[in-house]
Scaffold this motif. Structure first.
Motif, mmCIF file in Angstrom:
data_model
loop_
_atom_site.group_PDB
_atom_site.id
_atom_site.type_symbol
_atom_site.label_atom_id
_atom_site.label_comp_id
_atom_site.label_asym_id
_atom_site.label_seq_id
_atom_site.Cartn_x
_atom_site.Cartn_y
_atom_site.Cartn_z
ATOM 1 N N ALA A 470 0.818 -1.210 0.000
ATOM 2 C CA ALA A 470 0.000 0.000 0.000
ATOM 3 C C ALA A 470 0.851 1.259 0.000
ATOM 4 O O ALA A 470 0.336 2.361 0.042
ATOM 5 N N SER A 471 2.191 1.104 -0.010
ATOM 6 C CA SER A 471 3.042 2.279 -0.009
ATOM 7 C C SER A 471 3.211 2.797 -1.422
ATOM 8 O O SER A 471 2.528 2.381 -2.332
ATOM 9 N N GLY A 472 4.164 3.692 -1.596
ATOM 10 C CA GLY A 472 4.360 4.278 -2.900
ATOM 11 C C GLY A 472 3.756 5.665 -2.951
ATOM 12 O O GLY A 472 3.616 6.343 -1.937
ATOM 13 N N ASN A 473 3.402 6.151 -4.148
ATOM 14 C CA ASN A 473 2.857 7.493 -4.318
ATOM 15 C C ASN A 473 1.374 7.503 -3.991
ATOM 16 O O ASN A 473 0.538 7.766 -4.840
ATOM 17 N N ARG A 474 1.059 7.167 -2.779
ATOM 18 C CA ARG A 474 -0.337 7.104 -2.354
ATOM 19 C C ARG A 474 -0.531 8.040 -1.177
ATOM 20 O O ARG A 474 0.271 8.049 -0.243
ATOM 21 N N SER A 475 -1.585 8.826 -1.219
ATOM 22 C CA SER A 475 -1.887 9.750 -0.142
ATOM 23 C C SER A 475 -3.317 9.531 0.304
ATOM 24 O O SER A 475 -4.139 8.975 -0.429
ATOM 25 N N SER A 476 -3.605 9.963 1.502
ATOM 26 C CA SER A 476 -4.965 9.874 2.009
ATOM 27 C C SER A 476 -5.272 11.117 2.816
ATOM 28 O O SER A 476 -4.376 11.731 3.395
ATOM 29 N N SER A 477 -6.539 11.470 2.836
ATOM 30 C CA SER A 477 -6.979 12.646 3.577
ATOM 31 C C SER A 477 -8.356 12.367 4.145
ATOM 32 O O SER A 477 -9.207 11.765 3.483
ATOM 33 N N ALA A 478 -8.570 12.788 5.354
ATOM 34 C CA ALA A 478 -9.876 12.669 6.000
ATOM 35 C C ALA A 478 -10.412 14.067 6.235
ATOM 36 O O ALA A 478 -9.705 14.935 6.766
ATOM 37 N N LEU A 479 -11.627 14.297 5.812
ATOM 38 C CA LEU A 479 -12.241 15.603 5.989
ATOM 39 C C LEU A 479 -13.739 15.431 6.163
ATOM 40 O O LEU A 479 -14.295 14.355 5.887
ATOM 41 N N ASP A 480 -14.403 16.474 6.624
ATOM 42 C CA ASP A 480 -15.844 16.486 6.786
ATOM 43 C C ASP A 480 -16.454 17.443 5.772
ATOM 44 O O ASP A 480 -16.019 18.604 5.656
ATOM 45 N N ILE A 481 -17.436 16.949 5.031
ATOM 46 C CA ILE A 481 -18.201 17.810 4.135
ATOM 47 C C ILE A 481 -19.277 18.503 4.964
ATOM 48 O O ILE A 481 -20.048 17.832 5.662
ATOM 49 N N PRO A 482 -19.362 19.819 4.951
ATOM 50 C CA PRO A 482 -20.371 20.505 5.769
ATOM 51 C C PRO A 482 -21.777 19.987 5.470
ATOM 52 O O PRO A 482 -22.162 19.850 4.303
#
Length: 791
Positions: A470-482
């Protein structure tokens, strides 16, 4: 031997003469056919085509295509010319092509019951005046086959250009991709900057695909269903007449409604309209729903010995079909309708008799197939048909779009948003630049992320690629949509902007090498919401059919129509059930049809009331509860400008707000004279939490105007409150009645909701609670210290 040789030479000469004649006729045939394709836009502005473009079009159009175009002039009777604008094919906005080479695709379908005899691409576009014109051009392709090129010239640079490009109809199949590829250059030097701002061309959404089509006669085969009655290749609005017995009973209308909801689900974004009559249409497909004894006399059918489905020719038009749903009794007609919407994959041949049908268990609340599950996180893989929908390439690609339809009554009691766990990959830049990922909901920005560059090891070429890791050029982000940005119908947009990595003159990477993708295991989660709403709210109804669509099979819905409905009222009944199918993606298998005399027996139901006369008995049961009365003063002796009686609409209470704006106290109630249609909602008297939505009008013809409004997104967005008046296509929405609540909120959520409305009191209570906690802790510590000293 000599006669044979002589015959062959003569035949060769004859074929050569015919071929030369064909080539001579081809250049004149195409302009003549193009001239008979009307276009107001083209008439307003002539199509500027340079001599080079004209020569290129002649080269792109080979002799066989010219022969096909010539044959179109003598096509069979009933041929039609179809204009399909790019905006109707999904390209709602201009196609912006940028860089040295960029491409866009428009999807086009051809109906199963038609054959294309001639085709054109009417291209409306604008291009940069800074290009090198001899080598800059468009490439036009059909299904990845290049069929024409459109060169640019200096004379028309920076202007809107309209060009008609003939297309070979032999390239067109059921489903087609019309490709436009920009080849652009701004210098003849050995190197160019692929991100130079001079490299651009825009294609207008008013561009058109123009098809000359002729009808073909399809076999009578149920295996073709839903074609030709609905053809998914056709992006235009579905208009499918229903043929019903005169004074059809509730059971027959219910069967017709189930079929209408199924066709509405199939039509989806196209919208659907279902006119109703008791006679066969003279030149159209139709669905006939009736018991065998009530079928039109013109139909010649086999004996009916049970629930029966038949596809046959329309006696009034041999190239049109009839879908006949029949049986000896109303129950058998209902079984035939259910069998069609649930088991058509096993059908074949011109007729099928239904032996047994099981419509399954009742649906659970909020489980409509087109709605996202709201009891768990939902992975993106569940929202797409093809993983390629989550991948893009190029420096400024179009957004990745995900449609999210959720129940209208979702309520965030604590102000929390919608958690979005986003995982994505991208071609990492070698240095920090302006590459970004923007997350939007309904075209409103939620958050924008700057994309990180590659690590030092990556930049030096020592990157290892663990294929199964799962490594490599992978990013993740957690956010809340209003939560306030989310409605019942939403679109999540993920826009990658991968900036140029140019570091100096002629030191840039190759054109558009960058790619980006969102992982299918990214999730969005609506499970933290509760079902709670303040009603009536016509926005909920007009966008998602709530509260009726709470059960996808409409198990808790009854549609009330007049005792003797007019054709317009039957059309409104079928069309509204078609909307329900569109919103849920499921047929209304458990809907109930009722008349005014049946209202007392309708317990535990939400009511959809349809009546084209405001003073009709269908609304008399709730005269005191109605937020709007129509026709109450129609016999007061007042006359209109032409001497006719004036129909008056009056409100029982003063308006509280209109079109979303609160009105000051003391505002008078509104009265209007003349023809109008109204959509209104109120709580069913004597039944707590049950809703009534009524479609009513001063006369039946005005109901059609209300149906038109429900098909236009810009008008639907204006439907709010508990009363919406429609006159001349314009909408006035207002609140005039008292609201009521539906759904359930936990006790702690209700307590918190009340508390946050009084922040000062909440602060005082918090301080008191803190003081009491401190005193309790101090007392406990004192007792503990005393106990230790005693020991």
């Amino acid at each position: 031997m000599k006669p044979v040789v002589s015959f062959c030479l003569s035949l060769t000469a004859l074929l050569g003469t015919l071929y030369a004649a064909t080539l001579a006729a081809a250049p004149s045939a195409l302009p003549a056919l193009a001239a008979r394709v009307p276009s107001s836009a083209a008439a307003a502005q002539p199509s500027p085509v340079s001599p080079a473009a004209a020569a290129n079009s002649a080269q792109a159009t080979n002799a066989p295509n010219a022969m096909n175009a010539s044959n179109a002039a003598s096509s069979v009777a009933g041929s039609t010319t179809v204009h399909m604008a790019f905006s109707a094919l999904g390209a709602y906005r201009p196609l912006n092509l940028r860089g040295l080479e960029d491409a866009r695709v428009v999807n086009v379908g051809v109906r199963l019951d038609h054959v294309v005899t001639a085709a054109w691409l009417r291209l409306r576009y604008t291009y940069s005046p800074a290009l090198v014109f001899p080598i800059s051009h468009f490439k036009v392709s059909i299904n990845n086959e290049v069929v024409a090129t459109v060169p640019f010239d200096r004379e028309h640079a920076g202007q809107i250009v309209t060009t008609d490009i003939p297309l070979d109809p032999r390239f067109l199949t059921d489903y087609n991709q019309i490709g436009l590829r920009l080849i652009a250059h701004y210098t003849l030097e050995h190197c160019e900057d692929p991100e130079n701002s001079a490299l651009w061309a825009d294609v207008s959404p008013t561009s058109e695909i123009i098809l000359d089509t002729s009808p073909i006669r399809l076999p009578n085969d149920l295996a073709l269903l839903p074609a030709p009655f609905f053809d998914r290749r056709d992006v235009s609005r579905l208009r499918l007449p229903f043929v019903l017995p005169a004074d059809a009973d509730n059971a027959t209308l219910r069967s017709a409604g189930v079929l209408a909801s199924w066709f509405g689900a199939l039509a989806d974004y196209r919208q659907a309209r279902f006119p109703a009559s008791s006679t066969l249409p003279p030149d159209d497909q139709a669905v006939v729903v009736a018991r065998s004894a009530q079928l039109p006399a013109a139909l010649k059918l086999p004996p009916v010995n049970g629930p029966l489905l038949i596809v046959t020719d329309n006696p009034a038009s041999v190239d049109k079909k009839l879908l006949i749903v029949t049986g000896r009794t109303a129950a058998e007609v209902d079984q035939a309708a259910a069998a069609l919407v649930l088991g058509r994959t096993a059908m074949a041949g011109p007729a099928v008799q239904v032996a047994q049908i099981d419509i399954g268990a009742p649906r659970k609340p909020y489980d409509a197939p087109r709605w996202l599950p709201v009891d768990r996180p939902v992975a993106f893989r569940e929202l797409i048909d093809d993983p390629n929908q989550l991948q893009v390439h190029g420096s400024s690609p179009d957004a990745i779009r995900l449609n999210l339809r959720v129940p209208a009554d979702l309520f965030s009691w604590n102000g929390a948003g919608v958690p979005l766990n986003l995982k994505y990959r991208y071609t990492a830049p070698t240095v920090q630049n302006n590459s970004t990922l923007a997350v939007q909901i309904n075209d409103q920005l939620v958050k924008s992320y700057r994309l990180a560059p590659a690590s030092a090891d990556d930049a030096q070429g020592r990157l290892q690629l663990p294929v199964l890791s799962a490594s490599g050029n992978r990013s993740s982000s957690a956010l809340d949509i209003p939560a306030f940005r989310v409605g019942s119908s939403n679109q999540l947009q993920l826009r990658f902007n991968l900036d140029s990595q140019k570091t100096g003159l002629c030191q840039s990477v190759a054109s558009n090498p960058v790619q980006a993708a969102v992982d299918p295991d990214s999730t969005i989660d609506f499970s933290n919401f509760v079902h709670f709403a303040q009603m009536p709210n016509l926005a909920y109804f007009s966008n998602s059919g709530f509260p009726f669509t709470r059960y996808a099979d409409l198990a808790q819905t009854a549609v009330v129509i007049p005792a003797h409905p007019a054709a317009e009222e039957l059309e409104a009944l079928l069309t509204m059930l078609g909307h329900m199918g569109q919103w849920t993606g499921y047929p209304a298998l458990r809907v109930q049809i009722a008349r005014p005399a049946d209202i007392a027996q309708l317990t535990g139901k939400d009511l959809l009331v349809i009546g084209g006369n405001g003073s009709a008995p269908v609304l008399d049961h709730w005269r005191q509860a109605l937020p709007l009365t129509i026709g109450a003063n129609s016999n007061d002796g007042t006359t209109g400008g032409e001497g006719g009686t004036v129909t008056r609409a009056s409100f029982s209470v003063k308006e509280q707000w209109r079109n979303g704006v609160h009105l000051p106290d003391g505002s008078a109630h509104l009265e209007r004279d003349g023809s109008l249609a109204a959509l209104m909602g109120f709580e069913l008297p004597g039944s707590k939490g049950r809703s009534v939505v009524a479609l009513t009008a001063t006369d039946q013809r005005q109901l059609i105007q209300l149906l038109d409004v429900l098909e236009k997104p810009d008008r639907v967005s204006q439907l709010q409150g508990d009363v919406a008046l429609v006159r001349g296509g314009e909408v006035d929405s207002m609140r005039v009645g008292e609201p009521y609540l539906v759904g359930y909120v936990p006790w702690y959520a209700r307590l918190w909701s009340k508390a946050i409305q009084h922040p000062i009191l909440l602060g005082v209570l918090g301080a008191i609670a803190g003081l009491l906690l401190a005193i309790g802790a101090f007392t406990a510590l004192q007792e503990l210290a005393a106990r230790r000293r005693g020991v």
